[in-house]
Design a protein around this motif. Sequence first.
Motif, PDB file in Angstrom:
ATOM      1  N   TYR A 139      -0.818  -2.105 -11.842  1.00  0.00           N
ATOM      2  CA  TYR A 139       0.101  -3.102 -12.398  1.00  0.00           C
ATOM      3  C   TYR A 139       1.536  -2.860 -11.920  1.00  0.00           C
ATOM      4  CZ  TYR A 139       3.451  -4.663 -15.954  1.00  0.00           C
ATOM      5  OH  TYR A 139       4.543  -5.166 -16.601  1.00  0.00           O
ATOM      6  N   LEU A 140       1.977  -1.608 -11.953  1.00  0.00           N
ATOM      7  CA  LEU A 140       3.325  -1.286 -11.481  1.00  0.00           C
ATOM      8  C   LEU A 140       3.472  -1.556  -9.989  1.00  0.00           C
ATOM      9  CD1 LEU A 140       4.103   2.050 -13.380  1.00  0.00           C
ATOM     10  CD2 LEU A 140       5.071  -0.216 -13.814  1.00  0.00           C
ATOM     11  N   ALA A 141       2.461  -1.189  -9.218  1.00  0.00           N
ATOM     12  CA  ALA A 141       2.532  -1.402  -7.767  1.00  0.00           C
ATOM     13  C   ALA A 141       2.642  -2.887  -7.440  1.00  0.00           C
ATOM     14  CB  ALA A 141       1.303  -0.799  -7.093  1.00  0.00           C
ATOM     15  N   LEU A 142       1.849  -3.706  -8.097  1.00  0.00           N
ATOM     16  CA  LEU A 142       1.875  -5.143  -7.822  1.00  0.00           C
ATOM     17  C   LEU A 142       3.175  -5.764  -8.318  1.00  0.00           C
ATOM     18  CD1 LEU A 142       0.106  -7.292  -6.545  1.00  0.00           C
ATOM     19  CD2 LEU A 142      -0.944  -7.704  -8.765  1.00  0.00           C
ATOM     20  N   THR A 143       3.663  -5.327  -9.467  1.00  0.00           N
ATOM     21  CA  THR A 143       4.914  -5.863 -10.005  1.00  0.00           C
ATOM     22  C   THR A 143       6.096  -5.513  -9.116  1.00  0.00           C
ATOM     23  OG1 THR A 143       4.049  -5.679 -12.266  1.00  0.00           O
ATOM     24  CG2 THR A 143       6.430  -5.891 -12.011  1.00  0.00           C
ATOM     25  N   VAL A 144       6.181  -4.247  -8.721  1.00  0.00           N
ATOM     26  CA  VAL A 144       7.292  -3.795  -7.871  1.00  0.00           C
ATOM     27  C   VAL A 144       7.284  -4.529  -6.535  1.00  0.00           C
ATOM     28  CG1 VAL A 144       8.176  -1.813  -6.587  1.00  0.00           C
ATOM     29  CG2 VAL A 144       7.505  -1.548  -8.974  1.00  0.00           C
ATOM     30  N   SER A 145       6.100  -4.821  -6.010  1.00  0.00           N
ATOM     31  CA  SER A 145       6.012  -5.507  -4.721  1.00  0.00           C
ATOM     32  C   SER A 145       6.465  -6.959  -4.807  1.00  0.00           C
ATOM     33  CB  SER A 145       4.569  -5.455  -4.203  1.00  0.00           C
ATOM     34  OG  SER A 145       4.151  -4.119  -4.007  1.00  0.00           O
ATOM     35  N   ALA A 194      -5.084  -7.769  -3.214  1.00  0.00           N
ATOM     36  CA  ALA A 194      -6.196  -7.237  -2.418  1.00  0.00           C
ATOM     37  C   ALA A 194      -5.914  -5.809  -1.972  1.00  0.00           C
ATOM     38  CB  ALA A 194      -6.443  -8.134  -1.207  1.00  0.00           C
ATOM     39  N   ILE A 195      -4.681  -5.561  -1.529  1.00  0.00           N
ATOM     40  CA  ILE A 195      -4.315  -4.219  -1.074  1.00  0.00           C
ATOM     41  C   ILE A 195      -4.277  -3.245  -2.247  1.00  0.00           C
ATOM     42  CG2 ILE A 195      -2.481  -2.853  -0.022  1.00  0.00           C
ATOM     43  CD1 ILE A 195      -1.723  -5.368   1.580  1.00  0.00           C
ATOM     44  N   VAL A 196      -3.626  -3.659  -3.332  1.00  0.00           N
ATOM     45  CA  VAL A 196      -3.471  -2.773  -4.491  1.00  0.00           C
ATOM     46  C   VAL A 196      -4.830  -2.458  -5.113  1.00  0.00           C
ATOM     47  CG1 VAL A 196      -2.554  -2.642  -6.839  1.00  0.00           C
ATOM     48  CG2 VAL A 196      -1.099  -3.462  -4.976  1.00  0.00           C
ATOM     49  N   PHE A 207       0.823  -1.200   0.000  1.00  0.00           N
ATOM     50  CA  PHE A 207       0.000   0.000   0.000  1.00  0.00           C
ATOM     51  C   PHE A 207       0.864   1.259   0.000  1.00  0.00           C
ATOM     52  CE2 PHE A 207       0.698  -0.350   4.565  1.00  0.00           C
ATOM     53  CZ  PHE A 207       0.786   0.974   4.983  1.00  0.00           C
ATOM     54  N   VAL A 208       2.075   1.171   0.564  1.00  0.00           N
ATOM     55  CA  VAL A 208       2.979   2.309   0.526  1.00  0.00           C
ATOM     56  C   VAL A 208       3.473   2.543  -0.896  1.00  0.00           C
ATOM     57  CG1 VAL A 208       5.190   3.221   1.344  1.00  0.00           C
ATOM     58  CG2 VAL A 208       3.688   2.004   2.925  1.00  0.00           C
ATOM     59  N   VAL A 209       3.847   1.464  -1.582  1.00  0.00           N
ATOM     60  CA  VAL A 209       4.239   1.570  -2.982  1.00  0.00           C
ATOM     61  C   VAL A 209       3.106   2.163  -3.811  1.00  0.00           C
ATOM     62  CG1 VAL A 209       4.979   0.282  -5.028  1.00  0.00           C
ATOM     63  CG2 VAL A 209       5.833  -0.375  -2.770  1.00  0.00           C
ATOM     64  N   SER A 210       1.882   1.721  -3.548  1.00  0.00           N
ATOM     65  CA  SER A 210       0.723   2.224  -4.283  1.00  0.00           C
ATOM     66  C   SER A 210       0.529   3.713  -4.051  1.00  0.00           C
ATOM     67  CB  SER A 210      -0.530   1.459  -3.873  1.00  0.00           C
ATOM     68  OG  SER A 210      -0.391   0.074  -4.102  1.00  0.00           O
ATOM     69  N   LEU A 211       0.617   4.144  -2.794  1.00  0.00           N
ATOM     70  CA  LEU A 211       0.413   5.561  -2.482  1.00  0.00           C
ATOM     71  C   LEU A 211       1.509   6.440  -3.071  1.00  0.00           C
ATOM     72  CD1 LEU A 211      -0.798   5.319   1.231  1.00  0.00           C
ATOM     73  CD2 LEU A 211      -2.161   5.713  -0.817  1.00  0.00           C
ATOM     74  N   VAL A 212       2.741   5.928  -3.096  1.00  0.00           N
ATOM     75  CA  VAL A 212       3.835   6.693  -3.710  1.00  0.00           C
ATOM     76  C   VAL A 212       3.586   6.872  -5.205  1.00  0.00           C
ATOM     77  CG1 VAL A 212       6.286   6.636  -4.296  1.00  0.00           C
ATOM     78  CG2 VAL A 212       5.553   6.064  -1.977  1.00  0.00           C
ATOM     79  N   LEU A 213       3.170   5.802  -5.879  1.00  0.00           N
ATOM     80  CA  LEU A 213       2.881   5.893  -7.313  1.00  0.00           C
ATOM     81  C   LEU A 213       1.739   6.867  -7.585  1.00  0.00           C
ATOM     82  CD1 LEU A 213       3.168   2.126  -8.350  1.00  0.00           C
ATOM     83  CD2 LEU A 213       4.777   3.965  -8.855  1.00  0.00           C
ATOM     84  N   VAL A 214       0.700   6.832  -6.750  1.00  0.00           N
ATOM     85  CA  VAL A 214      -0.416   7.762  -6.919  1.00  0.00           C
ATOM     86  C   VAL A 214       0.053   9.197  -6.709  1.00  0.00           C
ATOM     87  CG1 VAL A 214      -2.607   8.522  -5.930  1.00  0.00           C
ATOM     88  CG2 VAL A 214      -2.202   6.105  -6.328  1.00  0.00           C
TER      89      VAL A 214
END
Length: 309
Positions: free
Chosen positions: A179-185, A249-251, A137-144
């Motif tokens: 897609y980027l968030a899930l891949t990076v994770s 689920a998080i992403v 979720f941190v990766v997702s928020l940074v990308l957003v």
Amino acid sequence: MIPTTILVSLGIFAVAAASPFDPLTAHLGDRYQSATQAQRDAVTQAYDLDQNWLQAWWNWWADILHGDLGWSSTKSQTVAHVISERLPFTLGMSLAALISAAAVAIVLGAVIGMRRGGLFDRACTALAAMLAATPPFVVSLVLVSVFAVGLGWLPTSGARRPGDDYSVDGLLTHGVLPYLALTVSMIPWLLLTMRSAVVDAAASDAVHAARARGIGGWTLLRGHVAPVSVLPTLALLGTRLPELIAGAAIVETVFGWPGLAQALVDSAVALDFSLLAGLGVGSTILVLIGSALSDAAAVWIDPRIGLSA
């Protein structure tokens, strides 16, 4: 696979029965205080909320075998319709992220493993360790924050514009960030595993013998190191599938992606047990199938492994 699936479903019903949350309160919502006892009894009878959990589990499996997955109270649809409607979104996103993460991890892990101790190796290893400790979720928020809010290049959530129908262009545009968030994770553990396997393979007697025969460079990596090193990564793919589902689920929740993972979170929050049980058992089956496929891929790459029944 069959006994594992049955035991998981039994565990889901047992945990739900031990939960302090009242499903009747969840079904009635704001109407709970104003509802009469007759109305509460009617809802209890309609959703079979007064059943013993073991009897409910048995009846649930009996309905499953007859093709009835139940009714979702949060989506106001049958569970089968919810799953069929949202499954393509989750499968498409998860498979794309899984393939991309595996490809990047295998190639990059092989390169840095063959150049152990170099500047590029240290930089990639440090970055992988940092990303492995960062929640999805941190990766997702940074990308957003960077690409959607700061630069305004991509939409923040959803899979289409409000009022529009789903389209390929809309799905690709809205799907870039999740897609980027899930891949990076997913990359860090796969990368570190591949690197470690390459380092071990490069130090083996077989590789030393190949070097003595004048084999080196990409020929050595492709013919002697990579086929052996990729097997631990494939094994890890099978064992990390639950992490993929949890990360999805998080992403999906952060980006509002209309997939099964978001529906799983919504059903848990709203105590929509029919949908929660179906998605929970379905996720278990997907993990078991994925683990079997990773084992099969390992045997296909190296038939010497073999499988015993």
